[in-house]
Scaffold this active site. Structure first.
Site, PDB file in Angstrom:
ATOM      1  N   ASP A 479       0.714  -1.176   0.115  1.00  0.00           N
ATOM      2  CA  ASP A 479       0.016  -0.145   0.042  1.00  0.00           C
ATOM      3  C   ASP A 479       1.042   1.269  -0.162  1.00  0.00           C
ATOM      4  OD1 ASP A 479      -2.258   1.475   0.000  1.00  0.00           O
ATOM      5  OD2 ASP A 479      -3.369   0.443   1.770  1.00  0.00           O
ATOM      6  N   ASN A 481      -0.384   5.209   1.102  1.00  0.00           N
ATOM      7  CA  ASN A 481      -1.554   5.959   1.431  1.00  0.00           C
ATOM      8  C   ASN A 481      -1.476   7.533   1.556  1.00  0.00           C
ATOM      9  OD1 ASN A 481      -3.741   4.235   1.537  1.00  0.00           O
ATOM     10  ND2 ASN A 481      -2.832   3.257   3.005  1.00  0.00           N
ATOM     11  N   ASP A 549     -10.839   1.976  -3.489  1.00  0.00           N
ATOM     12  CA  ASP A 549     -11.294   1.715  -2.134  1.00  0.00           C
ATOM     13  C   ASP A 549     -12.925   1.723  -2.239  1.00  0.00           C
ATOM     14  OD1 ASP A 549      -8.969   1.202  -0.500  1.00  0.00           O
ATOM     15  OD2 ASP A 549      -8.661   3.350   0.170  1.00  0.00           O
TER      16      ASP A 549
HETATM   17  C1  GLA Z   1      -5.848   1.926   2.286  1.00  0.00           C
HETATM   18  C2  GLA Z   1      -6.238   0.663   1.482  1.00  0.00           C
HETATM   19  C3  GLA Z   1      -7.510  -0.099   1.986  1.00  0.00           C
HETATM   20  C4  GLA Z   1      -6.861  -0.570   3.432  1.00  0.00           C
HETATM   21  C5  GLA Z   1      -6.379   0.515   4.187  1.00  0.00           C
HETATM   22  C6  GLA Z   1      -5.479   0.060   5.364  1.00  0.00           C
HETATM   23  O1  GLA Z   1      -6.617   2.779   2.172  1.00  0.00           O
HETATM   24  O2  GLA Z   1      -6.575   1.043  -0.034  1.00  0.00           O
HETATM   25  O3  GLA Z   1      -7.660  -1.345   1.157  1.00  0.00           O
HETATM   26  O4  GLA Z   1      -5.736  -1.588   3.284  1.00  0.00           O
HETATM   27  O5  GLA Z   1      -5.420   1.448   3.495  1.00  0.00           O
HETATM   28  O6  GLA Z   1      -4.948   1.015   6.239  1.00  0.00           O
END
Ligand code: GLA
Length: 729
Positions: A479, A481, A549
């Site tokens: 990931d 973010n 998401d």
């Molecule tokens: C991101 C990902 C999610 C999840 C969260 C966890 O938002 O897209 O699918 O894994 O992080 O913190």
């Protein structure tokens, strides 16, 4: 076929099975672009346009008043000598000046493809009959040499391009802009443009507008390819649709900031280009040093947008993905994120594993929260050690629980990030991207590690290899973010500060290359708050991406439709989640949620322990159905039939590679009074093949294509139907 050179006309002709790409050297030095499009046998020599009023288009050739860079199509335009469009290259020389005059020097033709140093690329295989043409241009004054690489993948119908710059002079040269590919369309401005825009939870929406009489830039300045724009841009004819008409497109194999531009000038010259974003980028090139651009993929189709997408899908499935998983069917996974978020313990995960194995799920993925002091998104990133308070028996026990039930076990990581509240940050605050004296902006309470530093790559490699090997991990969700801010690196000199963001991507790729070589059988899936880094650079290392998401099936129709312009369904993570949906609050049936997820790389992401027996039974059936049709979804031909943008219903289909199976997915987003009077024409079938659907009804291929199939009667909003037809003759 491949590359040919006509020494009399000084003409290069690149040929794939349906495409020609032609360039010519004028007056022994100017490389002009002559043609890109439907394959032609022989091209006549380039005819220079007569420009009578040329005083505002000055000419660099005193003896040839007809040559102005303002009017002739150029293969790799520089700036400063009468070309007033966006250049492919811009540099600053040691004396502070910017003008360069690159001229044709030589060329060579070699078999196969060439990897851009440290960067992902399309690797040709023996049997592709691929060739690479390298044209060398040189600026004698500065000593800058520009090598233009064109790899012609004849059977795949694709040309890839990249550029290698070498400083053969005696003084440093600063590269300020370098496009990987640029094409001038001569006397041709009859276009619309298509790009894929979005934001978190609404990635890759299709935008189509007239080219008009001005320039359009789409880009990312975020240090990642981004949710907001995908590194893809296409020119299409106004009459082009999904099935017919011309498309000229470019996709950049790169995961950082990029720029793509389409513009047209008053002389009807259209320019399309793609490459690194020049904003916050420069590269300080010392004598004898080289700089290599990312690779761009050029796809032309005369068979509409589906024709273009099928070329990308086939290319990426067979020539971009690496290793063990590249050609294998992907396991159906269940991810605990939307089931538990951070709130789980050993027992809960064990119960989820047990129940998912009963349903027939093949891979259990433990998401965020298993490491460090990570009970919310406020701390713990960087501390890649198992949290024993939460998981007293450790990860090994969970991985064994899955393995003993015949399932694979996977783990979430966010390696590029660090929480200020973490042991890693407390011991290495200097490892972050930052600008001295400036505030470090946080996103989701986290900072970004400087992936350009080798010690950062080494730390992550060491931590990840031990967690993966000690716990026998089969899958990693990687990931990322947040996007970059205050980009800079304390280990770089002042003239190299603007290299930080590109060096970050090179460091990321280096780490990924080491990890996938160490663990060739581990399946990697990339993610960036959903689909914020859905690009061919990431797909080279990780052959699937968490698409968004947003798991709401109605929104997913638009997201998956747009994503499919370039990326094959096997690359799109698509999960059935709980209702009301956590992002949209919408309630849709379990059937429709599955019918959308089955059109991608299917998975589940909900608390299966709270489901009723009826729902569990339905999931059991969905799983056994998906296992039957998975091969067609993941390696068949994908065809968009009816767009979900602005219409009450939509449809797409898959056709097995050997045409033995058709999967028609039909979605009714909004019920209308007479929606049962609907029919749809399929495409791509052999006319004489006889198909039978689940009810026993039989149809010939020509009937399905020319008359069409009556659509089933659906009732109510958000209904859907999957029609499966098998060839019986
Ligand atoms: C991101 C990902 C999610 C999840 C969260 C966890 O938002 O897209 O699918 O894994 O992080 O913190």
């Amino acid at each position: 076929m491949g590359v040919s050179f006509d020494s009399e006309k000084k003409q290069f002709h690149l040929t794939t099975c349906h495409t020609s790409y032609i360039m010519e050297v004028l007056l022994g030095k100017h490389l002009v672009h002559h043609y890109w499009g439907q394959r032609v046998k022989i091209a006549s020599a380039f005819e220079l346009p007569l420009v009578e009023q040329s005083s505002f288009s000055p000419n660099p050739e005193p003896e040839h008043k007809e040559i102005s860079f303002d009017t002739i199509p150029r293969e790799f335009p520089d700036y400063g000598r009468s070309d007033y469009e966006s250049p492919a290259i811009e540099v600053q020389l040691a004396d502070g000046t910017h003008v360069i005059a690159p001229e044709y020097q030589s060329h060579r033709i070699q078999p196969g493809s060439v990897q851009p140093k440290g960067l992902p690329f399309i690797e040709a295989e023996t049997g592709d009959s691929s060739e690479t043409l390298v044209i060398t241009l040189a600026d004698s004054f500065s000593g800058l040499t520009i090598e233009l690489y064109y790899t012609v993948l004849e059977k795949q119908d694709v040309i890839t391009r990249k550029v290698v710059l070498t400083n053969q002079g005696e003084k440093p040269i600063t590269i300020k802009r370098v496009m990987s590919a640029t094409v001038d369309f001569f006397r041709d401005d009859h276009f619309e443009i298509i790009n894929l825009y979005g934001a978190w939870a609404m990635e890759r929406q299709v935008c189509r507008i007239p080219l008009g009489r001005h320039g359009h830039i789409i880009d990312s300045k975020r240090g990642s390819s981004s949710h907001e724009q995908n590194p893809f841009l296409a020119l299409v004819r106004p009459e082009t649709d999904e099935f017919r008409g011309e498309v000229y497109s470019m996709n950049l194999i790169y995961s950082g900031s990029f720029q793509a531009e389409a513009s047209v000038n008053a002389h009807g010259k259209t320019r399309l280009q793609i490459g690194l974003n020049p904003i916050d980028f420069s590269w300080y090139l010392q004598p004898d040093e080289k700089f290599t651009s990312p690779e761009a993929v050029l796809v032309y189709s005369s068979r509409g947008l589906n024709g273009m997408s099928q070329i990308y899908h086939q290319l990426y499935r067979t020539r971009l993905y690496k290793g063990y998983w590249s050609k294998r069917e992907r396991p159906i996974l269940i991810n605990n994120w939307e089931a538990t978020y951070f709130d789980f313990d050993q027992d809960k995960i064990e119960q989820l594993i047990e129940e998912s194995s009963r349903l027939g799920i093949e891979l259990f993925v433990l998401d965020d929260g298993w490491f460090g002091k990570r009970n919310s998104d406020k701390s713990g990133l960087g501390d890649w050690w198992v949290n024993r308070e939460k998981l007293p028996k450790g990860l090994k026990a969970l991985s064994e629980a899955a393995h003993s039930r015949g399932m694979m076990f996977g783990l979430w990581f966010e390696p590029e990030m660090v929480s200020p509240d973490s042991d890693l940050y407390r011991s290495h605050p200097e490892w972050c991207l930052s600008v001295p004296g400036r505030y470090r902006s946080e996103g989701r309470n986290q900072l970004i590690l400087d992936m350009g530093r080798e010690e950062v790559q080494d730390y992550l490699y060491q931590r990840m290899t031990s967690i993966i090997s000690e716990n026998n991990i089969n899958y990693i969700k990687w990931d990322m973010n947040r996007n970059m801010t205050e980009v800079g690196s304390p280990i770089l000199s002042s003239e190299r500060q603007k290299e930080s963001s590109h060096r970050y991507i090179l460091g990321l790729y280096r780490l990924l290359e080491k990890l996938i070589s160490h663990f060739p059988e581990v399946l990697f899936e990339s993610c960036s708050g959903g689909g914020g880094r859905f690009d061919p650079g990431m797909l080279y290392y990780m052959p699937q991406t968490w698409t968004s998401d947003n798991t709401d099936s109605v929104e997913r129709l638009k997201i998956q439709w747009g994503t499919s312009y370039v990326y094959p369904p096997i690359s799109m993570g698509a999960h059935v989640s709980a209702c009301p949906n956590h992002q949209m609050g919408r309630t849709t049936s379990l059937k429709t949620r599955a019918n959308v997820a089955m059109a991608g790389n299917m998975g589940y992401e909900l608390d299966i322990l709270t489901l009723s027996d009826r729902e569990k039974k339905e999931i059991l059936q969905q799983l056994s159905l998906y296992k039957k049709i998975r091969k067609t979804v993941q390696s068949g031909k994908f065809i968009r039939l009816r767009s979900p943008y602005g219409s009450a219903s939509s449809a797409w289909m898959f056709l097995a590679e050997d045409q033995s199976e058709i999967l028609l997915f039909f979605y009714l987003t909004l019920a209308t009074p007479y929606n049962n009077f609907d029919k749809i024409r399929l495409t791509g079938l052999e006319e004489d093949s006889l198909y039978q659907d689940q009810s026993g009804q039989q149809y010939y291929g020509d009937y399905l294509m020319y008359s069409g199939l009556n659509l089933p009667e659906l009732k109510g909003d958000f209904d859907s139907q999957l029609i499966i037809m098998n060839r019986i003759g």
